[in-house]
Design a protein around this motif. Sequence first.
Motif, short mmCIF file in Angstrom:
data_model
loop_
_atom_site.label_atom_id
_atom_site.label_comp_id
_atom_site.label_asym_id
_atom_site.label_seq_id
_atom_site.Cartn_x
_atom_site.Cartn_y
_atom_site.Cartn_z
N ASN A 78 31.97 5.91 2.89
CA ASN A 78 32.60 5.16 1.81
C ASN A 78 31.78 3.88 1.55
O ASN A 78 31.81 2.95 2.35
CB ASN A 78 34.04 4.79 2.18
CG ASN A 78 34.81 4.18 1.02
OD1 ASN A 78 34.43 3.16 0.49
ND2 ASN A 78 35.91 4.83 0.64
N ARG A 80 32.07 1.44 -0.63
CA ARG A 80 32.83 0.19 -0.84
C ARG A 80 33.30 -0.39 0.49
O ARG A 80 33.24 -1.61 0.69
CB ARG A 80 34.02 0.44 -1.76
CG ARG A 80 33.62 0.75 -3.20
CD ARG A 80 34.84 0.80 -4.10
NE ARG A 80 35.49 -0.50 -4.23
CZ ARG A 80 36.77 -0.73 -4.02
NH1 ARG A 80 37.58 0.26 -3.66
NH2 ARG A 80 37.27 -1.93 -4.18
N LEU A 81 33.75 0.46 1.38
CA LEU A 81 34.19 0.01 2.69
C LEU A 81 33.02 -0.64 3.44
O LEU A 81 33.14 -1.72 4.01
CB LEU A 81 34.73 1.20 3.51
CG LEU A 81 35.00 0.97 5.00
CD1 LEU A 81 36.02 -0.14 5.19
CD2 LEU A 81 35.48 2.26 5.65
N TYR A 84 32.08 -4.13 1.72
CA TYR A 84 32.99 -5.24 2.01
C TYR A 84 32.78 -5.77 3.42
O TYR A 84 32.56 -6.97 3.63
CB TYR A 84 34.44 -4.80 1.84
CG TYR A 84 34.99 -4.98 0.44
CD1 TYR A 84 35.82 -6.05 0.13
CD2 TYR A 84 34.68 -4.08 -0.58
CE1 TYR A 84 36.34 -6.22 -1.15
CE2 TYR A 84 35.19 -4.24 -1.86
CZ TYR A 84 36.02 -5.31 -2.14
OH TYR A 84 36.50 -5.49 -3.41
N ARG A 136 41.87 3.18 0.73
CA ARG A 136 42.08 1.89 0.07
C ARG A 136 41.22 0.82 0.75
O ARG A 136 41.35 0.56 1.93
CB ARG A 136 43.56 1.50 0.15
CG ARG A 136 43.90 0.22 -0.60
CD ARG A 136 45.39 0.06 -0.71
NE ARG A 136 45.75 -1.18 -1.40
CZ ARG A 136 46.04 -2.30 -0.77
NH1 ARG A 136 46.04 -2.33 0.55
NH2 ARG A 136 46.37 -3.39 -1.45
N VAL A 137 40.33 0.23 -0.03
CA VAL A 137 39.45 -0.83 0.49
C VAL A 137 39.97 -2.17 0.00
O VAL A 137 40.16 -2.37 -1.20
CB VAL A 137 37.99 -0.63 0.01
CG1 VAL A 137 37.11 -1.75 0.51
CG2 VAL A 137 37.47 0.71 0.50
N HIS A 138 40.24 -3.08 0.93
CA HIS A 138 40.85 -4.37 0.60
C HIS A 138 39.84 -5.50 0.81
O HIS A 138 38.99 -5.44 1.70
CB HIS A 138 42.08 -4.59 1.49
CG HIS A 138 43.00 -5.65 0.99
ND1 HIS A 138 42.88 -6.97 1.37
CD2 HIS A 138 44.05 -5.61 0.13
CE1 HIS A 138 43.82 -7.69 0.78
NE2 HIS A 138 44.53 -6.90 0.03
N MET A 141 38.87 -7.15 4.17
CA MET A 141 37.89 -6.56 5.09
C MET A 141 36.64 -7.43 5.20
O MET A 141 35.99 -7.47 6.26
CB MET A 141 37.52 -5.15 4.63
CG MET A 141 38.64 -4.14 4.75
SD MET A 141 38.15 -2.50 4.14
CE MET A 141 39.58 -1.52 4.61
N LEU A 167 39.88 -1.01 12.16
CA LEU A 167 40.05 -0.09 11.04
C LEU A 167 41.12 0.96 11.33
O LEU A 167 41.83 1.42 10.42
CB LEU A 167 38.72 0.60 10.72
CG LEU A 167 37.62 -0.28 10.13
CD1 LEU A 167 36.36 0.55 9.85
CD2 LEU A 167 38.09 -0.95 8.83
N TYR A 171 44.09 -1.23 9.35
CA TYR A 171 43.96 -0.60 8.03
C TYR A 171 44.37 0.88 8.03
O TYR A 171 44.40 1.52 6.98
CB TYR A 171 42.53 -0.74 7.52
CG TYR A 171 42.17 -2.19 7.23
CD1 TYR A 171 42.61 -2.81 6.07
CD2 TYR A 171 41.43 -2.93 8.13
CE1 TYR A 171 42.31 -4.14 5.80
CE2 TYR A 171 41.12 -4.27 7.88
CZ TYR A 171 41.57 -4.86 6.71
OH TYR A 171 41.27 -6.18 6.46
N ASN A 181 31.78 5.42 9.03
CA ASN A 181 31.41 4.17 8.38
C ASN A 181 31.14 3.02 9.35
O ASN A 181 30.39 2.10 9.02
CB ASN A 181 32.50 3.76 7.39
CG ASN A 181 32.59 4.70 6.21
OD1 ASN A 181 31.81 4.62 5.27
ND2 ASN A 181 33.53 5.64 6.26
#
Length: 251
Positions: A78, A80-81, A84, A136-138, A141, A167, A171, A181
């Motif tokens: 991922n 985006r993960l 971040y 869901r990436v916040h 993080m 994680l 999360y 990841n």
Amino acid sequence: MDVVLIVITLLIGVIGGFIAGLVGIGGAIIIYPMIILIPPLFGLEGFTAYTASGLTSAQVFFSTLSGTNRARKRPFFNLRLVGYMGVGMIVGSIIGAIISQHFTEQMINYVYIAVSILAIMLMIWKVKPTISASIRVHWSMAIVGVFIGLISGVIGAGGAFIIIPILLTVYKLPMNTVVTNSIVIAFISSIGAFVMKLFQGFVPLEHAIWMVIGSLVMAPIGMKVGEKVPDAVQKAIIIILIAIAIIQLLT
């Protein structure tokens, strides 16, 4: 260079690389105490905590680099993960490596032990992971990444041994997503720590090269084995390794 020390550093790299691939960590959780504890067992002069953190940063950098190339091709990767947490961690790791110069050796060991105990507590904490295909990436993080990076920079780790439990528990991400990841995030984090430790003179290249060779050979093998190991077994391996390291450093 002593032949015995060459064999020891190579063996440490082999073990660390295999573990890195097996459970998605950089191997620092077991590499750091091994560097400090094993040489004296053979009558050799032990490494200082500063040098151990430098050698650890080199091993983590190259073992996670090897694992990253494979992890990017896996379906659970991922971007985006990784983005971040990775950005936050590289900033934190640079700061951590800088301030570690002002720590005593005992303080560095205490940081390692404290974070390791936290990691075990988070791993034991039972949380049901999400089974959703959409992860869901916040933004938080990135903040978490900075704090983990600070700790990683102090002990020369990529931070995956604390990234994984966070994680999983905070999360609630699936184990496959976390393992895939975390090693990429650890690689990004290790860039800052390794460069700073190298600049500070804490990475003796004559020792680091053998450790790196062992890691690069074994990390891909560990990853292949890890694909066939159940999630519960991967978690148990991480907990056991952390516990052993803590006990050895306290004795």
